[in-house]
Enzyme design. Structure first.
Site, mmCIF file in Angstrom:
data_model
loop_
_atom_site.group_PDB
_atom_site.id
_atom_site.type_symbol
_atom_site.label_atom_id
_atom_site.label_comp_id
_atom_site.label_asym_id
_atom_site.label_seq_id
_atom_site.Cartn_x
_atom_site.Cartn_y
_atom_site.Cartn_z
ATOM 1 C CG LEU A 1 105.610 -12.918 3.351
ATOM 2 C CD1 LEU A 1 105.363 -13.222 2.056
ATOM 3 C CD2 LEU A 1 106.923 -13.955 4.156
ATOM 4 N N GLY B 1 112.693 -8.046 4.061
ATOM 5 C CA GLY B 1 113.549 -9.124 4.107
ATOM 6 C C GLY B 1 113.403 -10.447 3.489
ATOM 7 C CG HIS B 2 109.950 -12.730 4.810
ATOM 8 N ND1 HIS B 2 109.291 -12.037 5.848
ATOM 9 C CD2 HIS B 2 110.680 -13.711 5.198
ATOM 10 C CE1 HIS B 2 109.206 -12.637 6.833
ATOM 11 N NE2 HIS B 2 110.291 -13.760 6.798
#
Ligand code: PAF
Length: 289
Positions: free
Chosen positions: A36, A39-40
């Site tokens: 991750l 953005g995630h």
């Protein structure tokens, strides 16, 4: 921040989500393949807000599953970066309640599995042509994750613009009753779109990668100054990324939803790029201003 509960078994996950849904809990889902980045995490923070939106605590879910069916035979499935421990800590900090991380693809695709979701038109062109079967694998696994998680809302990054259109179409065509939300691309300070695959870049390649977002920005400025010819705008992008030593997979100006190539660049036209930087394939896109 507490770590979210980790569930390995899709059937146990489905029972948990079904009980929550039956009890009237609002459910928000962020499907990922892990490793991750910010953005995630922006998707997860938004999922927390949307899960709690009805004035009572909802359920914010994330899934971490490197889905084999969306990788071609020569692609990077085996070396796709993984860090479950680090991912769980990040999910906790972003307010995720539960994480599904099946440890065996066989738990998602049992031996007799034979049903595939094919979103016909919008899967064509762009990444769909260069990665045959990719969107069939994406749509199928996301349909399964939707069935397992029973979310009201699901969030995806706009970096994978074609994927977002494929999943929106699927949710509409199959009457899934799920709000498929796209969230803006999160970029590094120099403009490079965040991606788990950026981890493959050497320091030298990472330095050159900035040319992609700069070329897209320049195309936006040219369009704002009146350039309407998609061929001229694409040629400018192509020249800029090739000058930075990248091999162009595609540069296209397309309608934002149908993804059909446009004959005239107008505000909202989507500019989509895929390049190879060394062995790493990177994608990015912007809307013309
Ligand atoms: O965007 C991704 O990470 C994947 O394609 C997704 C949507 C999680 C399906 O495996």
């Amino acid at each position: 921040m507490s770590r979210p509960e980790l569930i390995r078994d899709p059937a146990a996950w489905q029972r948990r989500c079904t009980d929550a849904r039956d009890a009237g809990t609002r459910i928000a889902l962020v499907p990922t393949m892990g490793y991750l980045h910010d953005g995630h995490l922006s998707l997860m923070r938004e999922a927390r807000v949307r899960a709690d939106a009805r004035g009572r605590p909802g359920l914010s879910l994330a899934t971490i599953f490197v889905n084999p069916t969306q990788f071609g035979p020569t692609e990077d499935l085996a070396r796709y970066p993984r860090d479950l421990d680090g991912d769980l800590a990040k999910c906790g900090a972003a307010g995720v309640d539960l994480v599904l991380a099946p440890d065996d693809p066989g738990a998602v695709y049992p031996k007799d599995f034979q049903t595939w979701v094919d979103v016909a038109e919008v899967s064509k062109g762009l990444c769909g042509d260069r990665r045959p079967g990719h969107f069939r694998g994406v749509a199928t696994v996301v349909a399964k994750l939707f069935g397992l998680s029973r979310p009201h809302v699901a969030l995806f990054g706009e970096k994978d613009w074609q994927q977002l259109q494929v999943l929106r179409r699927m949710a509409i065509d199959l009457d899934m009753g799920i709000d498929v939300v796209g969230m803006p691309i999160v970029r590094e300070a120099d403009g490079l779109a965040m991606s788990s695959r950026n981890a493959y870049l050497s320091a030298e390649e990472r330095g050159r990668a900035v040319a992609i977002s700069r070329a897209l920005g320049e195309a936006g400025r040219r369009a704002a100054a009146g350039e309407r010819d998609p061929v001229a705008l694409a040629a400018g992008i192509r020249a800029a990324v090739e000058a930075a030593g990248m091999r162009v997979d595609y540069v296209e100006l397309a309608h934002p939803e149908t993804l059909r190539p446009v004959e005239r660049a107008v505000p909202g036209t989507r500019v989509l790029v895929a390049v190879f930087l060394g062995k790493t394939r990177l994608i990015d896109n912007v809307a013309l201003p």
